[in-house]
Design an enzyme around this catalytic site. Structure first.
Site, PDB file in Angstrom:
ATOM      1  N   GLU A 234     -23.084   1.584  20.560  1.00  0.00           N
ATOM      2  CA  GLU A 234     -23.802   0.553  21.319  1.00  0.00           C
ATOM      3  C   GLU A 234     -23.310  -0.865  20.971  1.00  0.00           C
ATOM      4  OE1 GLU A 234     -25.033   2.960  19.459  1.00  0.00           O
ATOM      5  OE2 GLU A 234     -26.866   3.831  20.264  1.00  0.00           O
TER       6      GLU A 234
ATOM      7  N   CYS B  38     -30.129   4.434  17.219  1.00  0.00           N
ATOM      8  CA  CYS B  38     -30.774   4.531  15.896  1.00  0.00           C
ATOM      9  C   CYS B  38     -31.760   3.379  15.731  1.00  0.00           C
ATOM     10  CB  CYS B  38     -29.735   4.559  14.775  1.00  0.00           C
ATOM     11  SG  CYS B  38     -28.832   3.036  14.574  1.00  0.00           S
TER      12      CYS B  38
ATOM     13  N   SER C 277       0.802  38.919   7.390  1.00  0.00           N
ATOM     14  CA  SER C 277       0.069  38.417   8.570  1.00  0.00           C
ATOM     15  C   SER C 277       0.741  37.173   9.147  1.00  0.00           C
ATOM     16  CB  SER C 277      -1.384  38.126   8.181  1.00  0.00           C
ATOM     17  OG  SER C 277      -1.439  37.175   7.154  1.00  0.00           O
TER      18      SER C 277
ATOM     19  N   GLU D 104     -11.741  31.001   7.652  1.00  0.00           N
ATOM     20  CA  GLU D 104     -10.567  31.790   8.039  1.00  0.00           C
ATOM     21  C   GLU D 104     -10.630  33.077   7.216  1.00  0.00           C
ATOM     22  OE1 GLU D 104      -6.949  29.704   8.581  1.00  0.00           O
ATOM     23  OE2 GLU D 104      -7.922  27.811   9.045  1.00  0.00           O
TER      24      GLU D 104
ATOM     25  N   LEU E 271     -14.453  39.227   4.256  1.00  0.00           N
ATOM     26  CA  LEU E 271     -15.321  38.068   4.495  1.00  0.00           C
ATOM     27  C   LEU E 271     -15.931  38.105   5.903  1.00  0.00           C
ATOM     28  CD1 LEU E 271     -16.332  35.744   2.843  1.00  0.00           C
ATOM     29  CD2 LEU E 271     -14.393  34.361   3.618  1.00  0.00           C
TER      30      LEU E 271
HETATM   31  N1  LIG Z   1      -5.274  37.082  10.808  1.00  0.00           N
HETATM   32  C1  LIG Z   1      -6.241  36.346  10.311  1.00  0.00           C
HETATM   33  O1  LIG Z   1      -6.940  35.629  11.017  1.00  0.00           O
HETATM   34  C2  LIG Z   1      -6.476  36.374   8.825  1.00  0.00           C
HETATM   35  C3  LIG Z   1      -7.258  35.386   8.231  1.00  0.00           C
HETATM   36  C4  LIG Z   1      -7.476  35.471   6.851  1.00  0.00           C
HETATM   37  C5  LIG Z   1      -6.910  36.539   6.143  1.00  0.00           C
HETATM   38  N2  LIG Z   1      -6.147  37.440   6.773  1.00  0.00           N
HETATM   39  C6  LIG Z   1      -5.564  38.580   6.015  1.00  0.00           C
HETATM   40  O2  LIG Z   1      -6.646  39.294   5.422  1.00  0.00           O
HETATM   41  C7  LIG Z   1      -6.214  39.844   4.190  1.00  0.00           C
HETATM   42  C8  LIG Z   1      -7.214  39.481   3.101  1.00  0.00           C
HETATM   43  O3  LIG Z   1      -8.469  39.956   3.481  1.00  0.00           O
HETATM   44  P1  LIG Z   1      -9.497  40.606   2.430  1.00  0.00           P
HETATM   45  O4  LIG Z   1     -10.515  41.298   3.232  1.00  0.00           O
HETATM   46  O5  LIG Z   1      -8.730  41.357   1.413  1.00  0.00           O
HETATM   47  O6  LIG Z   1     -10.072  39.349   1.669  1.00  0.00           O
HETATM   48  P2  LIG Z   1     -10.865  38.034   2.147  1.00  0.00           P
HETATM   49  O7  LIG Z   1     -11.770  38.387   3.262  1.00  0.00           O
HETATM   50  O8  LIG Z   1      -9.893  36.948   2.332  1.00  0.00           O
HETATM   51  O9  LIG Z   1     -11.707  37.719   0.841  1.00  0.00           O
HETATM   52  C9  LIG Z   1     -12.699  38.627   0.455  1.00  0.00           C
HETATM   53  C10 LIG Z   1     -13.217  38.280  -0.902  1.00  0.00           C
HETATM   54  O10 LIG Z   1     -14.056  37.115  -0.832  1.00  0.00           O
HETATM   55  C11 LIG Z   1     -15.003  37.208  -1.877  1.00  0.00           C
HETATM   56  N3  LIG Z   1     -16.362  37.015  -1.395  1.00  0.00           N
HETATM   57  C12 LIG Z   1     -17.279  36.216  -2.000  1.00  0.00           C
HETATM   58  N4  LIG Z   1     -18.449  36.277  -1.378  1.00  0.00           N
HETATM   59  C13 LIG Z   1     -18.294  37.133  -0.348  1.00  0.00           C
HETATM   60  C14 LIG Z   1     -19.198  37.618   0.634  1.00  0.00           C
HETATM   61  N5  LIG Z   1     -20.471  37.237   0.708  1.00  0.00           N
HETATM   62  N6  LIG Z   1     -18.737  38.533   1.524  1.00  0.00           N
HETATM   63  C15 LIG Z   1     -17.461  38.947   1.469  1.00  0.00           C
HETATM   64  N7  LIG Z   1     -16.560  38.509   0.561  1.00  0.00           N
HETATM   65  C16 LIG Z   1     -16.975  37.607  -0.355  1.00  0.00           C
HETATM   66  C17 LIG Z   1     -14.931  38.646  -2.450  1.00  0.00           C
HETATM   67  O11 LIG Z   1     -14.278  38.615  -3.694  1.00  0.00           O
HETATM   68  P3  LIG Z   1     -15.228  38.551  -5.017  1.00  0.00           P
HETATM   69  O12 LIG Z   1     -16.211  39.683  -4.890  1.00  0.00           O
HETATM   70  O13 LIG Z   1     -14.313  38.679  -6.155  1.00  0.00           O
HETATM   71  O14 LIG Z   1     -15.907  37.240  -4.904  1.00  0.00           O
HETATM   72  C18 LIG Z   1     -14.072  39.375  -1.438  1.00  0.00           C
HETATM   73  O15 LIG Z   1     -13.307  40.401  -2.016  1.00  0.00           O
HETATM   74  C19 LIG Z   1      -4.829  39.282   3.940  1.00  0.00           C
HETATM   75  O16 LIG Z   1      -3.893  40.277   4.314  1.00  0.00           O
HETATM   76  C20 LIG Z   1      -4.731  38.110   4.869  1.00  0.00           C
HETATM   77  O17 LIG Z   1      -3.393  37.875   5.267  1.00  0.00           O
HETATM   78  C21 LIG Z   1      -5.904  37.410   8.088  1.00  0.00           C
END
Ligand SMILES: NC(=O)c1ccc[n+]([C@@H]2O[C@H](COP(=O)([O-])OP(=O)(O)OC[C@H]3O[C@@H](n4cnc5c(N)ncnc54)[C@H](OP(=O)(O)O)[C@@H]3O)[C@@H](O)[C@H]2O)c1
Length: 404
Positions: free
Chosen positions: A46, A71, A164, A318, A323
């Site tokens: 504004e 505001c 990946s 990501e 996750l």
């Molecule tokens: N194409 C895509 O968009 C993309 C994006 C990202 C990754 N990737 C690929 O995905 C692969 C990795 O994936 P990932 O499944 O092994 O690992 P991730 O999803 O990257 O990480 C998982 C880790 O995060 C931690 N975490 C903490 N709190 C969590 C919760 N509430 N829920 C889930 N996890 C939690 C856990 O470790 P702790 O229990 O030790 O805390 C878990 O093992 C790689 O190959 C990567 O290249 C691809």
């Protein structure tokens, strides 16, 4: 109002945790002045519009279109509503009220009490969508959460060896760069840091780098991974920046002009980590957020609440498959941005592969928002919950972030 919303978008990625705001003054169907909030620390829309009018006469029929109510309190700048009341503008069209408890309708009331005509609610849903992180943070006390996933047409996020890079093409990766530049923080899990040692950069300009957040319950990743090395580089580049720090911004004086740049932040989120590991991370420069555990892993609702209180109101996650399962299992997830490459890999590394399987009748229901977009050879789908609501809602959290 549509024009005011488009104008407001010019501030994307630069105003957080404050909202994007656009203002357009119209007389006899013609725009006579415009203003928007360009970045954190700058004047609001504004007063910027009013400054453009100084010395010019304002026609009595002039109508001011505002994407958010003005505001009504003293923050870093005086109340915008006072500046508007000091102007001869008598007619206002406002898209939506401001959910900030310090405002919440008071700007509208002040205008009406002074005899100004106010039409409220024009393109209200579009204006709320424009500021979804701000509304989510103010109303639910949590950050807006976007999951960004790049997969093949058969849903795979990595090949048989775990590689990946790169599933999608260069244009999709540029689009991801823009998403990273506009968010407040990028969130990844331990698995991705261990396997990919990613950079998570949006540009080489450290003053634009969002905060990086790693989820690692027991602090097992290497504290000197590439993210930490890049963060130290950013800190080094910005070392000459003058001392003033407000929230996630640093004041920088360049060629005698003052501007605000992003404060480099590197965060690891843990759930009751061992003391020795804490010390190693602190030495390497990480901030440690110790959050409650949820079934042995980080409570993701607590994460979204903590981020919001830290002024990080827009999270770009990501995730790897683990996750994805965590977020879709407990929330909050506002939307998924799914980049689909026309490739088929086969195998078991699908993005939803770690989720507990469901029967068709109890599938997680998503709706497509907007048109499906071609990004070079790839497709981009935006998935939300029904009627644009969160895909996986979180229970309401208290303590929203205060406007800075
Ligand atoms: N194409 C895509 O968009 C993309 C994006 C990202 C990754 N990737 C690929 O995905 C692969 C990795 O994936 P990932 O499944 O092994 O690992 P991730 O999803 O990257 O990480 C998982 C880790 O995060 C931690 N975490 C903490 N709190 C969590 C919760 N509430 N829920 C889930 N996890 C939690 C856990 O470790 P702790 O229990 O030790 O805390 C878990 O093992 C790689 O190959 C990567 O290249 C691809």
């Amino acid at each position: 109002m549509r024009q005011a919303i488009e104008l407001a978008r010019r501030g994307e990625g630069a105003t957080s945790p404050n909202p994007l705001v656009g203002a357009v003054l119209v007389s006899r169907g013609r725009v006579i002045a415009e203003g928007y909030h360009p970045r954190f620390g700058a004047a609001h829309a504004e007063p910027r519009l009013l400054a453009k009018l100084s010395g010019r006469s304002i026609p009595p029929d002039a109508e001011l279109f505002l994407t958010l109510e003005p505001c009504s309190y003293h923050g870093k700048t005086p109340p915008c509503v006072d500046a508007l009341l000091a102007s001869p503008i008598r007619r206002f069209v406002v898209a939506t009220t401001d959910p900030n408890p310090k405002v919440r309708g008071r700007g509208i009331t002040a205008l009406r009490r002074a005899g100004r005509q106010v039409r409220l609610g024009v393109l209200a849903s579009e204006a709320k969508l424009l500021n979804l992180p701000y509304f989510t943070s103010r109303r639910e006390g949590r950050a807006r959460v976007t999951l960004k996933i790049a997969s093949t047409a058969d849903g795979m996020v990595a090949d048989f060896g775990g590689g990946s890079r790169w599933i999608t093409g260069a244009q999709a990766r540029r689009e991801v760069g823009r998403l990273r530049a506009r968010c407040d923080a990028i969130v990844v899990g331990r698995g991705t840091v261990e396997r990919d040692d990613p950079r998570l950069r949006s540009s080489t300009n450290p003053s634009r780098s969002p905060t990086r957040i790693v989820l690692d319950s027991r602090l097992r990743v290497d504290p000197n991974c590439r993210l930490a090395r890049l963060w130290r580089e950013d800190v080094g580049v910005l070392a000459g920046t003058s001392g003033t720090q407000v929230g996630n911004w640093l004041q920088s004086e360049e060629r005698r002009s003052v501007r605000w740049v992003r404060r480099p932040r590197l965060v690891v989120v843990a759930a009751d980590p061992p003391a020795r590991r804490r010390a190693a991370f602190e030495r390497a420069g990480w901030e440690i957020w110790n959050l409650p555990a949820d079934s042995g892993r980080i409570d993701l609702r607590a994460l979204a609440g903590r981020a919001s209180r830290e002024g990080l109101i827009d999270l770009l996650v990501e995730p790897g498959p683990a996750l994805v399962a965590g977020f879709l299992g407990s929330g909050p997830v506002d939307r998924i941005l799914l980049f689909l490459a026309p490739k088929i890999l086969g195998g078991k590394r699908g993005w939803s592969g770690s989720m507990a399987p469901r029967a068709l009748g109890s599938a997680l229901r998503a709706a497509l928002r907007g048109p499906t977009k071609a990004v070079g050879p790839d497709l981009l789908l935006e998935l939300t919950g029904p009627r644009g609501r969160a895909l996986v809602p979180a229970s309401r959290l208290r303590n929203g972030v205060d406007s800075l």
